[in-house]
Design a protein around this motif. Structure first.
Motif, short mmCIF file in Angstrom:
data_model
loop_
_atom_site.label_atom_id
_atom_site.label_comp_id
_atom_site.label_asym_id
_atom_site.label_seq_id
_atom_site.Cartn_x
_atom_site.Cartn_y
_atom_site.Cartn_z
N MET A 1 0.78 -1.14 0.02
CA MET A 1 -0.19 -0.06 0.17
C MET A 1 0.93 1.33 -0.04
N ILE A 2 0.37 2.20 -0.75
CA ILE A 2 1.02 3.48 -0.76
C ILE A 2 0.35 4.79 -0.20
N HIS A 3 0.84 5.48 0.45
CA HIS A 3 0.13 6.74 1.14
C HIS A 3 0.99 7.94 0.26
N THR A 4 0.22 8.55 -0.12
CA THR A 4 0.77 9.50 -1.16
C THR A 4 -0.37 10.78 -1.46
N THR A 5 0.22 12.01 -2.07
CA THR A 5 -0.67 13.08 -2.34
C THR A 5 -1.38 12.54 -3.18
N LYS A 6 -3.04 13.30 -2.96
CA LYS A 6 -4.07 12.99 -3.65
C LYS A 6 -3.69 13.10 -5.48
N GLY A 7 -4.02 12.58 -6.26
CA GLY A 7 -3.61 12.77 -7.44
C GLY A 7 -4.53 11.61 -8.40
N ASN A 15 4.20 -1.07 -12.97
CA ASN A 15 4.46 -0.18 -11.84
C ASN A 15 3.24 1.10 -11.58
N SER A 16 3.06 1.15 -10.31
CA SER A 16 2.00 1.95 -10.16
C SER A 16 2.53 3.48 -10.18
N ILE A 17 1.54 4.37 -10.99
CA ILE A 17 2.02 5.66 -11.04
C ILE A 17 1.03 6.47 -10.42
N THR A 18 1.61 7.65 -9.91
CA THR A 18 0.89 8.82 -9.30
C THR A 18 0.93 10.11 -9.95
N ILE A 19 -0.20 10.56 -10.36
CA ILE A 19 -0.11 11.93 -11.26
C ILE A 19 -0.50 13.05 -10.40
N THR A 20 0.29 14.05 -10.08
CA THR A 20 -0.20 15.00 -9.15
C THR A 20 -0.09 16.36 -10.10
N SER A 21 -0.40 17.48 -9.50
CA SER A 21 -0.34 18.72 -10.61
C SER A 21 1.08 19.26 -10.68
N LYS A 22 2.08 18.59 -9.84
CA LYS A 22 3.45 19.11 -10.06
C LYS A 22 4.36 17.93 -10.56
N ASN A 23 3.96 16.81 -10.58
CA ASN A 23 4.92 15.79 -10.92
C ASN A 23 4.38 14.27 -11.11
N LYS A 26 6.70 7.10 -10.23
CA LYS A 26 6.71 5.88 -10.25
C LYS A 26 6.98 5.23 -9.08
N TRP A 27 6.08 4.33 -8.64
CA TRP A 27 6.43 3.75 -7.30
C TRP A 27 6.38 2.17 -7.32
N SER A 28 6.99 1.49 -6.32
CA SER A 28 7.05 0.10 -6.34
C SER A 28 5.93 -0.20 -5.05
N GLN A 36 11.15 6.40 -9.40
CA GLN A 36 11.60 7.73 -10.28
C GLN A 36 10.52 8.68 -10.39
N THR A 37 10.92 9.98 -10.11
CA THR A 37 9.93 11.23 -10.21
C THR A 37 10.23 12.13 -11.51
N LEU A 38 9.09 12.56 -12.23
CA LEU A 38 9.28 13.60 -12.97
C LEU A 38 8.60 14.58 -12.67
N ASN A 39 9.33 15.74 -12.84
CA ASN A 39 8.79 17.31 -12.27
C ASN A 39 8.00 17.57 -13.60
N HIS A 40 6.88 17.95 -13.80
CA HIS A 40 5.90 18.41 -14.72
C HIS A 40 4.91 18.96 -14.02
N THR A 41 4.69 20.34 -14.52
CA THR A 41 3.30 21.04 -13.98
C THR A 41 2.18 20.99 -15.00
N PHE A 42 1.05 20.25 -14.14
CA PHE A 42 -0.29 20.02 -14.69
C PHE A 42 -1.04 21.25 -14.29
N LYS A 43 -2.29 21.50 -14.66
CA LYS A 43 -3.10 22.40 -13.93
C LYS A 43 -3.46 21.87 -12.70
#
Length: 286
Positions: A1-7, A15-23, A26-28, A36-43
């Motif tokens: 289980m992963i506890h992460t920012t809402k997205g 692999n599980s992926i969480t997409i937030t407004s800023k990045n 990729k989780w295990s 891995q983390t990709l910084n990318h600004t979404f709305k």
């Protein structure tokens, strides 16, 4: 289980992926570690985004602008901008994808007769004649017409099977599976609960997507259908019989659903103690 920012959640190369407004993260799932983390600004508001997996890539659609993003396995991201997008037009809920060959994908915009060719080497987008689609892949050409009264919930890898919320003048809450090779609905039954045509996240309809939303998530896993309402997860067979259910915790709600493998789905549920966080976990449907 992963506890992460809402997205938003997705599955990329298992692999599980969480997409937030800023990045994009990729989780295990095995040890809840960040790969891995990709910084990318979404709305700021991710409620109007849709995520689909195809051939080891994630395609993320901005439903208000109709812009398309492709995220590759190494988290490289490519923005794909379509021509002739108008501010007041009705944007499709999802694009449909069909392989032309190993390097090119045909994209159906689901808003008429518009087709595009996307090259996966340079991500160049060009218009593609509907006549050629009719000649080379007639079943793909007919999907838009046959799903005119449907909101797409899940699409198998090459648009062979499409899970949808079907609503016409007689029915409002039917679940259907469309077989593109047979060009018809092969499964249809009444959903276990009423389905409203509003955004799953915020219960709203906006001018860009009037009627295009459904307030459930869904996917096809082996010979099962998984439906995720805001407060209940259902596992059903192809006759509509409920096999398993999972309610959310008190003061919480579901936030996402994706197919993980042939036995499990990936589920996101908001943290009842912190609405800006969510738990992401595997759920065995068997």
């Amino acid at each position: 289980m992963i506890h992460t920012t809402k997205g938003l959640i997705g599955v990329l190369n298992k692999n599980s992926i969480t997409i937030t407004s800023k990045n994009i993260i990729k989780w295990s799932l095995e040890d809840a570690s960040i790969i891995q983390t990709l910084n990318h600004t979404f709305k700021e508001n991710l409620d109007n985004y849709d995520v689909r997996e195809k051939d080891g890539r994630l395609f993320i659609t901005d439903l208000q602008t109709a812009d398309l993003y492709c995220v590759e396995g190494n988290l490289n991201i490519h923005k794909i901008v379509f021509k002739d997008r108008y501010e007041d037009r009705k944007v499709p809920k999802t694009y449909l994808f069909k392989n032309l060959n190993f390097e090119d994908i045909i994209i159906e915009t689901r808003d008429g007769n518009s087709f595009y060719l996307l090259n996966l080497k340079d991500f160049k987008l060009t218009e593609y004649s509907s006549i050629l689609v009719l000649k080379n892949m007639p079943s793909f050409r007919s999907v838009y017409r046959n799903l005119a009264f449907s909101n797409t919930l899940y699409i198998t890898n090459d648009s062979e099977m499409i899970l949808c919320h079907y609503h016409n003048y007689e029915t409002k809450s039917d679940i259907c599976i469309y077989d593109s090779s047979e060009e018809k609905m092969i499964i249809q039954f009444e959903a276990p609960e009423t389905i409203d045509r509003v955004n799953f996240y915020n219960n709203l309809i906006d001018k860009y997507n009037t009627g295009a939303y459904s307030n459930i998530k869904g996917c096809l896993v082996a010979d099962k259908i998984v439906l995720c309402y805001q407060h209940m997860l259902y596992v059903l067979d192809y006759e509509g019989n409920v096999l398993r259910t999972r309610p959310v915790k008190e003061n919480s709600r579901y936030w996402g659903l994706e197919k993980l493998n042939e036995n499990q789905v990936l589920v996101a549920e908001l943290d009842p103690n912190d609405p800006e966080k969510m738990f992401v976990f595997e759920y065995d449907i068997l």
